[in-house]
Design a protein around this motif. Structure first.
Motif, short mmCIF file in Angstrom:
data_model
loop_
_atom_site.label_atom_id
_atom_site.label_comp_id
_atom_site.label_asym_id
_atom_site.label_seq_id
_atom_site.Cartn_x
_atom_site.Cartn_y
_atom_site.Cartn_z
N VAL A 126 0.85 -1.19 0.00
CA VAL A 126 0.00 0.00 0.00
C VAL A 126 0.89 1.24 0.00
N ASP A 127 0.27 2.41 -0.27
CA ASP A 127 1.05 3.65 -0.28
C ASP A 127 1.33 4.18 1.13
N ARG A 128 0.39 3.96 2.06
CA ARG A 128 0.55 4.36 3.46
C ARG A 128 -0.52 3.64 4.27
N PRO A 129 -0.37 3.57 5.60
CA PRO A 129 -1.40 2.86 6.38
C PRO A 129 -2.73 3.61 6.40
N PRO A 130 -3.84 2.88 6.33
CA PRO A 130 -5.16 3.50 6.50
C PRO A 130 -5.40 3.81 7.98
N VAL A 131 -6.43 4.62 8.27
CA VAL A 131 -6.70 5.00 9.67
C VAL A 131 -8.20 4.96 9.96
N TRP A 132 -8.55 4.37 11.10
CA TRP A 132 -9.89 4.51 11.69
C TRP A 132 -9.71 4.34 13.19
N LEU A 133 -10.78 4.54 13.95
CA LEU A 133 -10.66 4.46 15.41
C LEU A 133 -11.75 3.55 15.97
N MET A 134 -11.35 2.66 16.88
CA MET A 134 -12.37 1.91 17.59
C MET A 134 -13.23 2.90 18.38
N ARG A 135 -14.53 2.67 18.42
CA ARG A 135 -15.48 3.56 19.10
C ARG A 135 -15.39 4.98 18.53
N GLN A 136 -15.28 5.04 17.18
CA GLN A 136 -15.12 6.35 16.55
C GLN A 136 -16.42 7.15 16.54
N ALA A 137 -17.55 6.46 16.63
CA ALA A 137 -18.84 7.15 16.76
C ALA A 137 -19.21 7.09 18.23
N GLY A 138 -19.46 8.23 18.84
CA GLY A 138 -19.81 8.17 20.26
C GLY A 138 -19.80 9.52 20.93
N ARG A 139 -19.80 9.47 22.24
CA ARG A 139 -20.11 10.67 23.02
C ARG A 139 -19.10 11.80 22.91
N TYR A 140 -17.87 11.56 22.42
CA TYR A 140 -16.91 12.66 22.29
C TYR A 140 -17.37 13.64 21.19
N LEU A 141 -18.26 13.17 20.30
CA LEU A 141 -18.76 14.03 19.22
C LEU A 141 -20.04 14.74 19.67
N PRO A 142 -20.03 16.10 19.67
CA PRO A 142 -21.27 16.82 20.04
C PRO A 142 -22.42 16.43 19.13
N GLU A 143 -22.10 16.12 17.86
CA GLU A 143 -23.16 15.74 16.92
C GLU A 143 -23.80 14.41 17.31
N TYR A 144 -23.02 13.51 17.90
CA TYR A 144 -23.59 12.25 18.41
C TYR A 144 -24.51 12.54 19.58
N ARG A 145 -24.04 13.38 20.50
CA ARG A 145 -24.85 13.68 21.69
C ARG A 145 -26.16 14.34 21.27
N ALA A 146 -26.09 15.17 20.21
CA ALA A 146 -27.31 15.85 19.74
C ALA A 146 -28.31 14.83 19.19
N VAL A 147 -27.82 13.87 18.39
CA VAL A 147 -28.72 12.87 17.83
C VAL A 147 -29.28 11.98 18.94
N ARG A 148 -28.40 11.64 19.89
CA ARG A 148 -28.83 10.72 20.94
C ARG A 148 -29.89 11.35 21.85
N GLY A 149 -29.67 12.62 22.20
CA GLY A 149 -30.61 13.26 23.14
C GLY A 149 -30.70 12.41 24.39
N ASP A 150 -31.93 12.10 24.83
CA ASP A 150 -32.01 11.23 26.00
C ASP A 150 -32.61 9.87 25.63
N ARG A 151 -32.44 9.50 24.35
CA ARG A 151 -32.92 8.17 23.94
C ARG A 151 -32.07 7.07 24.57
N PRO A 152 -32.69 5.98 24.95
CA PRO A 152 -31.90 4.84 25.42
C PRO A 152 -30.97 4.34 24.29
N PHE A 153 -29.76 3.91 24.68
CA PHE A 153 -28.76 3.51 23.71
C PHE A 153 -29.26 2.42 22.76
N LEU A 154 -29.95 1.40 23.30
CA LEU A 154 -30.40 0.31 22.44
C LEU A 154 -31.43 0.76 21.41
N GLU A 155 -32.19 1.81 21.77
CA GLU A 155 -33.16 2.35 20.82
C GLU A 155 -32.43 2.96 19.61
#
Ligand code: CP3
Length: 374
Positions: free
Chosen positions: A21-50
Motif C-alpha cells: 500500500v502507499d501508506r497505512p489507513p486509519v480509523w478508530l475503535m469507538r469512533q462514533a460516540g459521546r466525544y462528538l457533540p453531533e452524536y450527543r445531539a442525535v442521541r438526546g435522552d434516547r436509550p442507547f439500544l433504541e
C-alpha cells in the motif's frame, strides 16, 4: 484520485491481507460516540439500544466520524450485546451491559437459543445495506463487528461490567463444563452473526475479545484460541462476499473477507493471536509495536495502537506518535493505524482529527508499510 494512489477500500483491504500500500489507513475503535457533540445531539435522552435499532439514526451516527473527523473506514454503529437478547437473555445498558439473571448453571445455558440474526435483529443488516449503498461512491470501506464468545461470556456470567471478571474465571475452574457449553453457544451465535453481516455488505469484520487478556497464557491457549480458530475457519467457509457466492466455483473465488481480532492486554498472547486464523491483530497501547512487528508481523497484519488518552495531547505530538507507530510497524506485512482501545467520551475532537490527518500526512517513503510499486 491521483494516478497510482489507492482508494480507501483498497488501502484497508490490502493492508489486512499484507499486500503493498502507499501508506497505512486509519480509523478508530469507538469512533462514533459521546466525544462528538453531533452524536450527543442525535442521541438526546434516547436509550442507547433504541439508537442501535433505529436504522436511519444508526446510519447517520455511523457516518458522523467519516464526515467530521476524517476516518477512512466506517464501522456499523451498534454494540456487542445487540444480538444477545435474541438468545433469551435480558440485557440492559446502565451505561454498560447489565444482565438481569447472570448465567451460572448448565440448565440456563441449555435454555439459550441460537437465533438466525436475520430474524432476531434484522435492523443490523438493514443498517449495513444502507451504509454500503451510501459509501459505494466514495469507496470507503464498511466494517462489521461482533463481541467474541469469551468477552460476551465474561459479562453474562458476571452480570455486569467488572474490574477483573472474577466470576468467569471461577467458573472456568469450578464448572468448566458450563463455561464450555456457554462458549459453544456463543460461538455459533457469533459465526452466524458475522456471516450475515458480510452477506449484508461488511467488507471486513472485527472480533472484539476485549477481556480475553485476563487469562494467563496457558488458559488463553486452552479456552480462547480454539474458539477464535473455530470462528475464523467457519467464517471462511460460510461467509462468501456476494460476488464470490455468485461466482460459485472454488477456482473463481476472490479473497475472503478479512477478520480483525482485538484483545485488550494481550501482550502475553501475541503468538496465539497470530495463530487464530485472523488476518489482522489489533493491539492495545501497552504492546510494543516494534516487537509485535518483529515477532508476528510476518504472519499477520497489525492494527493499533495509540493510547486513547494520548489524543488529549497537542496535534504536533499526535503527528509525531503516528510517524513513530508507522515506523515501528514497518517490518509487519501490513499496518492499520488505530487506537489501542475505544475512543473515550472525554476525547477532544481536535485530537481525533489530528490523528487521522497525521495518517494522511505520511509520505509513502516514510510510511511503515511497503510502497506500491508502480
Ligand atoms: O467502534 C464503534 O464506533 C462502533 C460501535 C461500538 C460500540 N460498542 C458502541 C457503544 C462498538 C464496536 C462497541 C464494542 C463494545 N461494547 C465492546 C468491545 C470493545 C471495547 O470497548 O472494549 C464492549 C466491551 C462493549 C460493551 C459496552 N457497551 C460497554 C462496557 C458500554 C458502556 C461504557 C461506555 O464506554 O460507554 C457500552 C455502551 C456503548 N457502546 C456506547 C457506545 C457508543 C455508549 C452509549 C452512550 O452512552 O451513548
Amino acid at each position: 484520485m491521483r494516478d497510482g494512489s489507492l482508494d480507501p477500500t483498497q488501502r484497508l483491504l490490502r493492508s489486512c491481507r499484507g499486500e503493498p500500500v502507499d501508506r497505512p489507513p486509519v480509523w478508530l475503535m469507538r469512533q462514533a460516540g459521546r466525544y462528538l457533540p453531533e452524536y450527543r445531539a442525535v442521541r438526546g435522552d434516547r436509550p442507547f439500544l433504541e439508537l442501535c435499532r433505529d436504522v436511519e439514526l444508526a446510519v447517520e451516527i455511523s457516518l458522523q466520524p467519516l464526515r467530521l473527523v476524517g476516518t477512512e473506514a466506517v464501522i456499523l454503529f451498534s454494540d456487542i450485546f445487540v444480538p444477545v437478547p435474541g438468545m433469551g437473555i435480558d440485557v440492559d445498558f446502565r451505561p454498560g451491559p447489565t444482565v438481569a439473571e447472570p448465567i451460572r448453571s448448565l440448565p440456563q445455558v441449555e435454555a439459550l437459543r441460537v437465533p438466525d440474526p436475520r430474524e432476531s435483529v434484522p435492523y443490523v443488516f438493514e443498517i449495513l445495506r444502507t451504509l454500503r449503498r451510501e459509501l459505494a461512491g466514495e469507496a470507503v470501506p464498511l466494517l462489521g463487528f461482533a463481541g467474541a464468545p469469551f468477552t460476551l461470556a465474561a459479562y453474562l456470567v458476571e452480570g455486569r461490567s467488572s474490574g477483573d471478571f472474577g466470576a468467569v474465571k471461577r467458573m472456568l475452574h469450578r464448572a468448566p463444563e458450563v463455561l464450555r457449553a456457554l462458549l459453544a453457544r456463543l460461538t455459533d451465535l457469533v459465526v452466524g452473526y458475522l456471516a450475515a453481516q458480510i452477506e449484508a455488505g461488511a467488507q471486513a469484520v472485527q472480533l472484539f475479545d476485549t477481556w480475553a487478556g485476563i487469562l494467563g497464557s496457558a488458559d488463553y491457549r486452552d479456552w480462547v484460541l480454539p474458539v477464535h480458530r473455530e470462528i475464523a475457519a467457519k467464517l471462511e467457509r460460510a461467509a462468501a462476499p456476494p460476488s464470490r457466492a455468485e461466482a460459485g466455483a472454488e477456482g473463481a473465488r476472490g479473497p475472503r473477507t478479512p477478520l480483525i481480532l482485538y484483545v485488550k492486554g494481550g501482550s502475553h498472547v501475541l503468538d496465539c493471536m497470530a495463530e487464530s486464523g485472523a488476518d489482522v491483530i489489533s493491539l492495545d497501547w501497552r504492546v510494543d509495536l516494534a516487537r509485535a512487528a518483529r515477532e508476528v508481523g510476518g504472519r499477520v497484519s497489525l492494527q493499533g495502537n495509540l493510547d486513547p488518552a494520548a489524543l488529549a495531547a497537542p496535534p504536533d505530538r499526535i503527528f509525531a506518535w503516528v510517524r513513530e507507530m508507522a515506523e515501528a510497524a514497518a517490518p509487519a506485512r501490513g499496518h492499520i493505524l488505530n487506537l489501542g482501545h475505544g475512543c473515550p467520551p472525554d476525547t477532544p475532537v481536535e485530537g481525533v482529527r489530528a490523528f487521522t490527518d497525521a495518517a494522511r500526512a505520511l509520505a509513502p517513503e516514510r510510511s511503515g508499510t511497503r510502497a506500491v510499486q508502480s
